[in-house]
Design a protein around this motif. Sequence first.
Motif, PDB file in Angstrom:
ATOM      1  N   ASP A 173       0.850  -1.195   0.000  1.00  0.00           N
ATOM      2  CA  ASP A 173       0.000   0.000   0.000  1.00  0.00           C
ATOM      3  C   ASP A 173       0.887   1.247   0.000  1.00  0.00           C
ATOM      4  N   PRO A 174       0.332   2.389  -0.450  1.00  0.00           N
ATOM      5  CA  PRO A 174       1.132   3.624  -0.572  1.00  0.00           C
ATOM      6  C   PRO A 174       1.802   4.042   0.732  1.00  0.00           C
ATOM      7  N   ALA A 175       1.153   3.852   1.854  1.00  0.00           N
ATOM      8  CA  ALA A 175       1.734   4.257   3.138  1.00  0.00           C
ATOM      9  C   ALA A 175       3.024   3.508   3.408  1.00  0.00           C
ATOM     10  N   GLU A 176       3.026   2.209   3.067  1.00  0.00           N
ATOM     11  CA  GLU A 176       4.227   1.408   3.300  1.00  0.00           C
ATOM     12  C   GLU A 176       5.341   1.809   2.338  1.00  0.00           C
ATOM     13  N   VAL A 177       4.984   2.111   1.111  1.00  0.00           N
ATOM     14  CA  VAL A 177       5.983   2.565   0.136  1.00  0.00           C
ATOM     15  C   VAL A 177       6.613   3.871   0.598  1.00  0.00           C
ATOM     16  N   ARG A 178       5.760   4.787   1.076  1.00  0.00           N
ATOM     17  CA  ARG A 178       6.273   6.079   1.555  1.00  0.00           C
ATOM     18  C   ARG A 178       7.212   5.880   2.743  1.00  0.00           C
ATOM     19  N   ALA A 179       6.832   5.027   3.686  1.00  0.00           N
ATOM     20  CA  ALA A 179       7.655   4.786   4.870  1.00  0.00           C
ATOM     21  C   ALA A 179       9.002   4.190   4.480  1.00  0.00           C
ATOM     22  N   THR A 180       8.977   3.251   3.520  1.00  0.00           N
ATOM     23  CA  THR A 180      10.228   2.630   3.071  1.00  0.00           C
ATOM     24  C   THR A 180      11.126   3.653   2.384  1.00  0.00           C
ATOM     25  N   LEU A 181      10.526   4.464   1.519  1.00  0.00           N
ATOM     26  CA  LEU A 181      11.296   5.474   0.800  1.00  0.00           C
ATOM     27  C   LEU A 181      11.909   6.480   1.782  1.00  0.00           C
ATOM     28  N   LYS A 182      11.152   6.849   2.808  1.00  0.00           N
ATOM     29  CA  LYS A 182      11.664   7.780   3.811  1.00  0.00           C
ATOM     30  C   LYS A 182      12.881   7.187   4.514  1.00  0.00           C
ATOM     31  N   GLU A 183      12.818   5.926   4.885  1.00  0.00           N
ATOM     32  CA  GLU A 183      13.943   5.275   5.570  1.00  0.00           C
ATOM     33  C   GLU A 183      15.186   5.251   4.687  1.00  0.00           C
ATOM     34  N   LYS A 184      14.995   4.931   3.413  1.00  0.00           N
ATOM     35  CA  LYS A 184      16.132   4.861   2.497  1.00  0.00           C
ATOM     36  C   LYS A 184      16.781   6.235   2.305  1.00  0.00           C
ATOM     37  N   LEU A 185      15.932   7.255   2.164  1.00  0.00           N
ATOM     38  CA  LEU A 185      16.466   8.608   1.984  1.00  0.00           C
ATOM     39  C   LEU A 185      17.179   9.078   3.250  1.00  0.00           C
ATOM     40  N   LEU A 186      16.632   8.742   4.407  1.00  0.00           N
ATOM     41  CA  LEU A 186      17.282   9.117   5.661  1.00  0.00           C
ATOM     42  C   LEU A 186      18.652   8.449   5.793  1.00  0.00           C
ATOM     43  N   ASP A 187      18.737   7.220   5.329  1.00  0.00           N
ATOM     44  CA  ASP A 187      20.031   6.528   5.354  1.00  0.00           C
ATOM     45  C   ASP A 187      21.044   7.258   4.488  1.00  0.00           C
ATOM     46  N   LEU A 188      20.578   7.728   3.310  1.00  0.00           N
ATOM     47  CA  LEU A 188      21.480   8.454   2.412  1.00  0.00           C
ATOM     48  C   LEU A 188      21.874   9.812   2.989  1.00  0.00           C
ATOM     49  N   VAL A 189      20.907  10.513   3.564  1.00  0.00           N
ATOM     50  CA  VAL A 189      21.176  11.840   4.114  1.00  0.00           C
ATOM     51  C   VAL A 189      22.060  11.731   5.355  1.00  0.00           C
ATOM     52  N   GLY A 190      21.856  10.658   6.125  1.00  0.00           N
ATOM     53  CA  GLY A 190      22.633  10.476   7.350  1.00  0.00           C
ATOM     54  C   GLY A 190      21.843  10.866   8.569  1.00  0.00           C
ATOM     55  N   ARG A 191      21.050   9.944   9.058  1.00  0.00           N
ATOM     56  CA  ARG A 191      20.142  10.277  10.168  1.00  0.00           C
ATOM     57  C   ARG A 191      20.885  10.440  11.493  1.00  0.00           C
ATOM     58  N   ASP A 192      22.003   9.754  11.671  1.00  0.00           N
ATOM     59  CA  ASP A 192      22.715   9.790  12.947  1.00  0.00           C
ATOM     60  C   ASP A 192      23.979  10.647  12.903  1.00  0.00           C
ATOM     61  N   THR A 193      24.156  11.396  11.844  1.00  0.00           N
ATOM     62  CA  THR A 193      25.348  12.247  11.716  1.00  0.00           C
ATOM     63  C   THR A 193      25.307  13.390  12.726  1.00  0.00           C
ATOM     64  N   ASP A 194      26.434  13.662  13.351  1.00  0.00           N
ATOM     65  CA  ASP A 194      26.522  14.780  14.292  1.00  0.00           C
ATOM     66  C   ASP A 194      26.642  16.078  13.502  1.00  0.00           C
ATOM     67  N   ARG A 195      25.602  16.872  13.537  1.00  0.00           N
ATOM     68  CA  ARG A 195      25.572  18.118  12.766  1.00  0.00           C
ATOM     69  C   ARG A 195      25.671  19.356  13.660  1.00  0.00           C
ATOM     70  N   ARG A 196      25.970  19.175  14.897  1.00  0.00           N
ATOM     71  CA  ARG A 196      26.097  20.322  15.793  1.00  0.00           C
ATOM     72  C   ARG A 196      27.306  21.180  15.403  1.00  0.00           C
ATOM     73  N   LEU A 197      27.138  22.481  15.538  1.00  0.00           N
ATOM     74  CA  LEU A 197      28.283  23.372  15.386  1.00  0.00           C
ATOM     75  C   LEU A 197      29.206  23.148  16.578  1.00  0.00           C
ATOM     76  N   ASN A 198      30.487  23.231  16.346  1.00  0.00           N
ATOM     77  CA  ASN A 198      31.436  22.980  17.430  1.00  0.00           C
ATOM     78  C   ASN A 198      31.239  23.929  18.606  1.00  0.00           C
ATOM     79  N   ALA A 199      30.746  25.139  18.325  1.00  0.00           N
ATOM     80  CA  ALA A 199      30.509  26.116  19.393  1.00  0.00           C
ATOM     81  C   ALA A 199      29.414  25.656  20.352  1.00  0.00           C
ATOM     82  N   GLU A 200      28.583  24.710  19.917  1.00  0.00           N
ATOM     83  CA  GLU A 200      27.459  24.256  20.741  1.00  0.00           C
ATOM     84  C   GLU A 200      27.733  22.912  21.415  1.00  0.00           C
ATOM     85  N   LYS A 201      28.923  22.388  21.229  1.00  0.00           N
ATOM     86  CA  LYS A 201      29.257  21.115  21.856  1.00  0.00           C
ATOM     87  C   LYS A 201      29.813  21.346  23.256  1.00  0.00           C
ATOM     88  N   PRO A 202      29.586  20.411  24.165  1.00  0.00           N
ATOM     89  CA  PRO A 202      30.144  20.551  25.509  1.00  0.00           C
ATOM     90  C   PRO A 202      31.669  20.649  25.458  1.00  0.00           C
TER      91      PRO A 202
END
Length: 407
Positions: A173-202
């Motif tokens: 169904d379309p909902a499942e296709v959309r969810a799968t596509l979202k996961e794949k795109l997130l993997d490509l974009v990098g969902r767990d990448t640390d994108r904080r500016l160094n000024a904001e890190k502890p």
Amino acid sequence: MEMNTVLAVIGVIVVAVVLIALSIWLSKSRKRDLDRAMGKVAPDDQRTRDAKAAADARLAAEAAEAAEAKAEAAADASDAAQSTQSAQSTEPAAEPESPESVGSRLTRLKAKLAKSGNPFGKALFDILAKDNLSESDWEDVEDTLLLADVGAEASAQLVDDLRTDARITGKSDPAEVRATLKEKLLDLVGRDTDRRLNAEKPGADKPSVIIMVGVNGTGKTTTAGKLARLFVAEGKQVVMGAADTFRAAAADQLETWGARVNVPVVRSDKDGADPASVAFEAAGKAKESDADVLIIDTAGRLQNKSNLMDELGKIRRVTEKQLPVGEVLLVLDATTGQNGMAQAKVFAEAIGITGVVLSKLDGSAKGGIVISVQKELGVPVKLVGLGEGPDDLAPFDPEGFVDGILA
């Protein structure tokens, strides 16, 4: 000689003597009158002396009146100046602007991205939602990714992942296709990448130094000003350094951004000054004022790789004599797509970038540039800009980005 002749001669001589004497007397009389008229001879009667005294008294009175009038005018002018100064001092100073909060920016930018005219995710979904995908459909998927500036390598990887996923190849169904596509795109974009500016890190250095680099026309100076607003919205004290001394309007532009949020800008008194000296002075100012962040704007000239490396390298070395440089952000115009990648690589090699700011990621940009720029440069997209507003800059949120292009 006859008597008559003698008498005639004597008469002529007498007349001549008389005329000469008369002429001398008249000459002296005329000179005396002239001297008297010019004041060289003292008057010899009481009437003349009285007239002169009266004239002198009148002149003295007029001079006194003129001096008094002049003094009164000066006093009035002084009072007026004091009154104006007092009015100016009691006039309230212009209040600095209050930049938009980070949370509000993320919500608004996500909505803007969803309304953009080129959400490649929707085109992908329309293809993948078909019941049975033919070879032609898969070619369309790859073409869509390439046209969106995802890049050849990333496009091939995503197509392979999708073709082997049962949720896509089966009759889902379309909902499942959309969810799968979202996961794949997130993997490509990098969902767990640390994108904080160094000024904001502890444990970040204080002041934390950020050097902005990029080709002219990418919105680098504007992005520096918007970034200052972002830090001000978080309650941080910011100093900016206008080290782009080759573009006449750059320092003025940066000062305008700083004035709106009460951020001081260190600049040179003349165009064409040494950029490294401005950076050094700015570092000193940030250190002295105990600022949280120092943002240094640099020139975007790209004459050749050698000159660029020399100049940027010098700016970094001179700055680090006072403060360590924690961040180098490359500002990239998202609308240039793959055409801007070659220039981006030169900057990356010249100074060693730590993150990317994608400006102009609006309807005219191809969203896939987020994926390709990270893959090519090996550093994360940390900030994105959508629009020309002063607060149209926000931290990059992968999930919000994918949601936006799939909306």
